[in-house]
Design a protein around this motif. Structure first.
Motif, PDB file in Angstrom:
ATOM      1  N   MET A   1       0.845  -1.205   0.000  1.00 30.56           N
ATOM      2  CA  MET A   1       0.000   0.000   0.000  1.00 30.56           C
ATOM      3  C   MET A   1       0.875   1.247   0.000  1.00 30.56           C
ATOM      4  N   ARG A   2       0.571   2.148  -0.912  1.00 29.19           N
ATOM      5  CA  ARG A   2       1.352   3.375  -1.030  1.00 29.19           C
ATOM      6  C   ARG A   2       1.048   4.301   0.144  1.00 29.19           C
ATOM      7  N   ALA A   3       2.087   4.813   0.764  1.00 30.07           N
ATOM      8  CA  ALA A   3       1.903   5.688   1.927  1.00 30.07           C
ATOM      9  C   ALA A   3       1.355   7.049   1.492  1.00 30.07           C
ATOM     10  N   ILE A   4       0.671   7.677   2.415  1.00 31.66           N
ATOM     11  CA  ILE A   4       0.142   9.029   2.184  1.00 31.66           C
ATOM     12  C   ILE A   4       0.706   9.951   3.253  1.00 31.66           C
ATOM     13  N   ILE A   5       1.342  11.002   2.837  1.00 34.33           N
ATOM     14  CA  ILE A   5       1.858  12.005   3.774  1.00 34.33           C
ATOM     15  C   ILE A   5       0.825  13.123   3.867  1.00 34.33           C
ATOM     16  N   GLY A   6       0.290  13.296   5.064  1.00 33.50           N
ATOM     17  CA  GLY A   6      -0.689  14.355   5.293  1.00 33.50           C
ATOM     18  C   GLY A   6      -0.037  15.542   5.988  1.00 33.50           C
ATOM     19  N   VAL A   7      -0.203  16.711   5.415  1.00 33.70           N
ATOM     20  CA  VAL A   7       0.352  17.943   5.993  1.00 33.70           C
ATOM     21  C   VAL A   7      -0.813  18.823   6.415  1.00 33.70           C
ATOM     22  N   GLY A   8      -0.992  18.943   7.723  1.00 31.95           N
ATOM     23  CA  GLY A   8      -2.080  19.779   8.245  1.00 31.95           C
ATOM     24  C   GLY A   8      -1.564  21.158   8.615  1.00 31.95           C
ATOM     25  N   ILE A   9      -2.248  22.182   8.139  1.00 35.43           N
ATOM     26  CA  ILE A   9      -1.824  23.562   8.396  1.00 35.43           C
ATOM     27  C   ILE A   9      -2.993  24.335   8.985  1.00 35.43           C
ATOM     28  N   ASP A  10      -2.851  24.720  10.233  1.00 35.26           N
ATOM     29  CA  ASP A  10      -3.843  25.585  10.889  1.00 35.26           C
ATOM     30  C   ASP A  10      -3.467  27.031  10.575  1.00 35.26           C
ATOM     31  N   CYS A  11      -4.293  27.679   9.772  1.00 35.03           N
ATOM     32  CA  CYS A  11      -3.936  28.987   9.214  1.00 35.03           C
ATOM     33  C   CYS A  11      -4.305  30.124  10.152  1.00 35.03           C
ATOM     34  N   GLY A  12      -3.408  31.090  10.260  1.00 34.63           N
ATOM     35  CA  GLY A  12      -3.657  32.323  10.999  1.00 34.63           C
ATOM     36  C   GLY A  12      -3.414  33.520  10.101  1.00 34.63           C
ATOM     37  N   LYS A  13      -3.394  34.691  10.693  1.00 34.69           N
ATOM     38  CA  LYS A  13      -3.219  35.892   9.886  1.00 34.69           C
ATOM     39  C   LYS A  13      -1.799  36.005   9.340  1.00 34.69           C
ATOM     40  N   ASN A  14      -0.818  35.899  10.215  1.00 32.42           N
ATOM     41  CA  ASN A  14       0.577  36.068   9.808  1.00 32.42           C
ATOM     42  C   ASN A  14       1.427  34.831  10.021  1.00 32.42           C
ATOM     43  N   GLN A  15       0.909  33.861  10.797  1.00 34.76           N
ATOM     44  CA  GLN A  15       1.663  32.636  11.011  1.00 34.76           C
ATOM     45  C   GLN A  15       0.743  31.430  10.971  1.00 34.76           C
ATOM     46  N   HIS A  16       1.316  30.286  10.592  1.00 38.29           N
ATOM     47  CA  HIS A  16       0.536  29.075  10.384  1.00 38.29           C
ATOM     48  C   HIS A  16       1.248  27.899  11.065  1.00 38.29           C
ATOM     49  N   THR A  17       0.465  27.085  11.778  1.00 38.37           N
ATOM     50  CA  THR A  17       1.017  25.934  12.494  1.00 38.37           C
ATOM     51  C   THR A  17       0.903  24.696  11.612  1.00 38.37           C
ATOM     52  N   VAL A  18       2.026  23.941  11.505  1.00 36.89           N
ATOM     53  CA  VAL A  18       2.116  22.804  10.579  1.00 36.89           C
ATOM     54  C   VAL A  18       2.394  21.517  11.342  1.00 36.89           C
ATOM     55  N   CYS A  19       1.712  20.446  10.924  1.00 39.15           N
ATOM     56  CA  CYS A  19       1.963  19.104  11.454  1.00 39.15           C
ATOM     57  C   CYS A  19       2.019  18.131  10.278  1.00 39.15           C
ATOM     58  N   ILE A  20       3.015  17.251  10.282  1.00 41.81           N
ATOM     59  CA  ILE A  20       3.183  16.268   9.209  1.00 41.81           C
ATOM     60  C   ILE A  20       3.039  14.867   9.790  1.00 41.81           C
ATOM     61  N   SER A  21       2.174  14.051   9.196  1.00 42.45           N
ATOM     62  CA  SER A  21       1.983  12.670   9.647  1.00 42.45           C
ATOM     63  C   SER A  21       1.660  11.785   8.453  1.00 42.45           C
ATOM     64  N   ASP A  22       1.671  10.470   8.656  1.00 43.55           N
ATOM     65  CA  ASP A  22       1.329   9.565   7.561  1.00 43.55           C
ATOM     66  C   ASP A  22      -0.028   8.932   7.809  1.00 43.55           C
ATOM     67  N   ASN A  23      -0.463   8.074   6.871  1.00 45.47           N
ATOM     68  CA  ASN A  23      -1.793   7.481   6.970  1.00 45.47           C
ATOM     69  C   ASN A  23      -1.884   6.383   8.028  1.00 45.47           C
ATOM     70  N   PHE A  24      -0.769   6.061   8.703  1.00 44.59           N
ATOM     71  CA  PHE A  24      -0.797   5.089   9.802  1.00 44.59           C
ATOM     72  C   PHE A  24      -0.841   5.782  11.167  1.00 44.59           C
ATOM     73  N   GLY A  25      -0.924   7.122  11.153  1.00 46.35           N
ATOM     74  CA  GLY A  25      -1.054   7.865  12.400  1.00 46.35           C
ATOM     75  C   GLY A  25       0.250   8.312  13.008  1.00 46.35           C
ATOM     76  N   LYS A  26       1.369   8.031  12.351  1.00 48.72           N
ATOM     77  CA  LYS A  26       2.666   8.415  12.901  1.00 48.72           C
ATOM     78  C   LYS A  26       2.980   9.863  12.530  1.00 48.72           C
ATOM     79  N   GLN A  27       3.365  10.641  13.557  1.00 44.58           N
ATOM     80  CA  GLN A  27       3.728  12.035  13.332  1.00 44.58           C
ATOM     81  C   GLN A  27       5.243  12.143  13.148  1.00 44.58           C
ATOM     82  N   TYR A  28       5.657  12.937  12.181  1.00 38.37           N
ATOM     83  CA  TYR A  28       7.080  13.098  11.885  1.00 38.37           C
ATOM     84  C   TYR A  28       7.558  14.456  12.384  1.00 38.37           C
ATOM     85  N   GLY A  29       8.365  14.428  13.434  1.00 39.18           N
ATOM     86  CA  GLY A  29       8.876  15.658  14.015  1.00 39.18           C
ATOM     87  C   GLY A  29       7.819  16.391  14.807  1.00 39.18           C
ATOM     88  N   ASN A  30       8.207  17.480  15.398  1.00 37.03           N
ATOM     89  CA  ASN A  30       7.270  18.315  16.146  1.00 37.03           C
ATOM     90  C   ASN A  30       6.527  19.258  15.206  1.00 37.03           C
TER      91      ASN A  30
END
Length: 395
Positions: A1-30
């Motif tokens: 099964m091909r992995a999926i990298i999900g990049v979630g970005i919570d958008c703000g006015k001047n700064q945006h919070t980013v989280c990177i994880s895969d489709n198995f629930g593992k988060q990569y880095g902080n």
């Protein structure tokens, strides 16, 4: 099964919070923060490719939260490289609230966004028709200017009651060309008496542009002689009256400029649309509905268009408990609801099917706002059917 990298970005006015994880629930880095700079976009792309090099060739999905207009610069930069989806804040909130601990942070929202595509089918996001979005922004500016002008006119009437009492008893509408020009030239009773009949007659004749006048110069002079002349706050109110008139004229010109821009766009697209042939919908309202909905043809069912407009009712059903409180969800653009309110609250409405529906509700004793709410849903379904069946309105 091909992995999926999900990049979630919570958008703000001047700064945006980013989280990177895969489709198995593992988060990569902080989670980390990026800003609206090109170097930050390049840094984000570099981090994504680092994760891909670690887990192998993967599908990359960017999930943004639709936060006002703050997500648009990021979407513009990232959608050219990756599949980029936009989710509504309510969708994020519903999934974040599954946790027992009730807390809301940008980091948690970014983490939820990085995996949300696994639970919800990614919404179809299309900004290809950039001209439509340009006109949508211009139309929203028009409504903003219209609201400002309305507030200015309210203040204008307030000052007029001090500067020239009873003027609006002679001119029921002080915004007509004749009354407006008179107030610009002689805003106080003293000015009217000083100018005299001949000059006032000339001002009124020039402003009337050949139309018959119900009010005569003698009527205005008589009012000026008989009305009470207020000497409290008179000077300040007179100054305010003059500046308010200048402000109203300024916004009148701005709205005219916007209408010209709307007309240029509308002349291009109206020939391919059918719903504008429905009575009671002028150019501005039709353009507003078309740009806010993004076209009625994007909805497979009319109820989806109703839901998009935020006009559908709140419904709560749990076991034997059923609640229908009649209030609207008010999701989506308030401009859509405002346009339908203006169309359906007009005293000169000429829509046989809609007026019959509203009259039946009136006979049942329903409040005016309920009648307009119900008629709005009916009108959306009619407009959707006209576009779906490619049929103009038939009387």
């Amino acid at each position: 099964m091909r992995a999926i990298i999900g990049v979630g970005i919570d958008c703000g006015k001047n700064q945006h919070t980013v989280c990177i994880s895969d489709n198995f629930g593992k988060q990569y880095g902080n989670t980390f923060v990026i800003h609206n700079f090109q170097k930050d976009i390049e840094y984000l792309i570099e981090k994504i490719f680092e994760v891909e090099s670690e887990i192998g060739k993967s599908d990359i999905v960017i999930n943004l939260e639709s936060t006002g207009v703050y997500h648009l610069p990021l979407y513009s930069g990232l959608s050219k490289i990756f599949q980029t989806n936009i989710y509504q804040p309510k969708q994020i909130k519903d999934r974040s609230s599954k946790n027992i601990r009730k807390s809301k942070t940008d980091k948690k929202d970014a983490k939820t966004l990085s995996r949300i595509h696994l639970e919800i089918t990614p919404p179809h996001t299309n900004y290809d028709d950039k001209e439509m979005y340009d006109i949508r922004e211009i139309i929203r500016q028009r409504f903003c200017y219209k609201d400002i002008r309305t507030n200015l006119k309210k203040k204008f009437r307030r000052n007029l009651s001090i500067v020239f009492p009873n003027f609006d008893s002679l001119f029921k509408n002080p915004y007509t060309n004749v009354a407006w020009n008179l107030l610009k030239t002689c805003p106080t009773p003293e000015d009217v008496i000083r100018l005299g009949r001949d000059e006032i007659s000339e001002i009124m004749k020039k402003a009337a542009k050949g139309q018959n006048l119900k009010v005569k110069p003698e009527d205005l002079i008589k009012l000026a002689e008989e009305t009470i002349q207020c000497d409290i706050s008179n000077r300040g109110s007179l100054f305010g009256l003059k500046t308010l008139m200048e402000d109203v004229e300024y916004f009148d010109k701005r709205i005219e400029q916007i209408d010209q821009e709307i007309k240029i766009y509308w002349d291009k697209v109206r020939r391919n649309l059918y719903f504008p042939t429905h009575p009671g919908i002028d150019m501005v309202k039709a353009a507003a509905l078309h740009t806010e909905f993004g076209g009625f043809d994007r909805f497979s069912k009319p109820d989806k268009a109703v839901a998009f407009a935020g006009i559908e009712n709140f419904v709560y059903i749990s076991g034997d408990s059923k609640k229908f409180n009649g209030s609207m969800t008010k999701a989506g653009s308030p401009i859509i609801r405002r346009v339908f309110w203006e169309i359906l609250s007009s005293p000169t409405i000429k829509m046989p099917k809609i007026t019959d529906h509203m009259n039946k509700l009136k006979e049942k004793g329903k409040h005016n706002s309920i009648r307009i709410h119900s008629a709005s849903k009916k009108l959306i379904r009619i407009l959707w059917a006209m576009e779906s069946h490619k049929q103009s309105y038939i009387w």
